[in-house]
Write an enzyme that holds these catalytic residues in place. Structure first.
Site, short mmCIF file in Angstrom:
data_model
loop_
_atom_site.label_atom_id
_atom_site.label_comp_id
_atom_site.label_asym_id
_atom_site.label_seq_id
_atom_site.Cartn_x
_atom_site.Cartn_y
_atom_site.Cartn_z
N THR A 196 65.74 37.01 11.62
CA THR A 196 66.49 35.81 11.26
C THR A 196 66.99 35.10 12.51
O THR A 196 67.37 35.74 13.50
CB THR A 196 67.70 36.16 10.37
OG1 THR A 196 68.48 34.98 10.14
CG2 THR A 196 68.59 37.20 11.04
N TYR A 201 75.39 40.90 8.21
CA TYR A 201 73.95 40.76 7.96
C TYR A 201 73.21 40.43 9.25
O TYR A 201 72.23 41.09 9.63
CB TYR A 201 73.68 39.69 6.91
CG TYR A 201 72.28 39.15 6.97
CD1 TYR A 201 71.19 39.94 6.59
CD2 TYR A 201 72.02 37.85 7.45
CE1 TYR A 201 69.89 39.46 6.68
CE2 TYR A 201 70.73 37.37 7.52
CZ TYR A 201 69.66 38.17 7.14
OH TYR A 201 68.38 37.68 7.24
#
Length: 351
Positions: free
Chosen positions: A117, A141
């Site tokens: 990400t 996350y």
């Protein structure tokens, strides 16, 4: 060519599997079905089980010795949930990936394509990031993804592992052929909330309007999930050129549109597609939220020969198309239950 795709029954993993099939690559799906859908494995080689299960991985590679690479898409990805339950995220995203890498090395399967990400970055003043931007994840996350990347770099420097991380932000849309899409009925991301507001007539809430962006709302890089999938295929086809045996063993490539879209701009595009205004209200920021960023993708164009082919409007339209048939295709909103890993099968084709 044959590849193992962990999380291959999820939104991104299943779309990557479809793009692989369309390009003549045979995917072998491994998914525990906690969030993935059994329907997304129809017509595909599928193993139900945990990516950290060494015995299961032994069986998969014994039965498919021609697997040339592993595409690691399995992860927990909901930012607010990671804030309230970080231990679950570190266990699923980091601990299990360490186990997976250990088993792949034991089996002599060193090629790994990691679905990462761009949330690992700290945004610059212009909110644009490239592969050299500082790593400054702002949520549990994102920190789990950054930790996995650091681990991959370290392991690649000391072992035969060769890993390529693809960093990207917000996928939208669905497989244009509607084979797969978002499996959850009420997704918590921006476009999911817009679709929910349009379907139910409820107000769309701006979660933060005081960010230092051009209109005060967060800025994101919305990329069509099919563009992401074709980038994974390009990376698989060129893997040995990008991460050569005699190289450092670890590489990173950003995937994005190269332009940022604010939440207000996304809302306007959505209203344009549906042809009517939404009810709207402003509210405060959510836990883990940041102003956002978008990715520069020069390296992807140069190294992969890839650039996005779909617009934000395409992503909105495909998301709406999928939303209309989702319940028919999936038969409800509850993910398939987990259970012991069955003997691998090629499921019958979807009707």
């Amino acid at each position: 060519m044959k590849v193992l795709i962990t999380g291959g029954a999820g939104y991104i993993g299943s779309t990557v599997a479809s793009a692989c099939l369309d390009d003549g690559i045979q995917p072998v799906i491994l998914d525990n079905l906690q969030t993935g859908r059994i329907e997304f494995t129809a017509g595909r080689i599928f193993y139900q089980g945990d990516l950290a299960d060494g015995d299961l991985l032994d069986r998969i590679f014994a039965e498919h010795p021609d697997i040339e690479a592993t595409v690691h898409c399995a992860a927990l990805v909901v930012v607010p949930e990671s804030v309230t339950d970080p231990l679950r995220y570190w266990s699923a995203n980091v601990v299990k990936t360490i186990s997976l890498v250990s088993h792949l090395l034991r089996l002599g399967r060193p090629r790994l394509l990691f679905s990462s990400t761009a949330a690992v970055y700290g945004a610059g003043e212009d909110f644009a990031v490239d592969e050299e931007s500082p790593i400054a994840p702002s949520s549990p996350y994102a920190r789990t993804k950054a930790a996995v990347e650091a681990m991959l770099a370290d392991v690649a420097a000391a072992t035969p592992l060769r890993a390529l991380s693809l960093r990207y932000f917000n996928p939208i849309g669905a497989d244009p052929k509607l084979r797969t899409g978002l499996q959850v009925e009420r997704p918590t991301h921006l476009l999911g909330k817009l679709i929910e507001a349009a379907e139910t007539g409820t107000e769309f809430a701006y979660t933060g309007t005081d960010w230092p962006t051009r209109d005060g709302t967060g800025i994101r890089d919305f990329i069509h999930v099919w563009d992401l999938a074709t980038a994974h295929v390009a990376a698989l086809r060129k893997f040995d050129q990008i991460v050569p045996v005699d190289g450092p063993g670890y590489e990173v490539i950003n995937l994005g549109t190269g332009t940022g879209t604010t939440v207000r701009e996304m809302v306007r595009a959505f209203e344009q597609v549906i042809g009517e205004p939404l009810r709207q209200r402003e509210t405060g920021r959510r836990p883990g939220d940041v102003a956002g960023a978008y990715t520069r993708s020069d390296k992807a164009r140069q190294v992969l020969g890839w650039k996005p082919q779909h617009t934000i409007v395409d992503g909105i339209r495909d998301s709406l198309r999928w939303a209309r048939i989702r319940n028919q295709r999936l038969g409800g909103s509850t993910p398939a239950s987990t259970g012991p890993a069955p003997t691998p099968t090629v499921a019958p084709a979807a009707p």
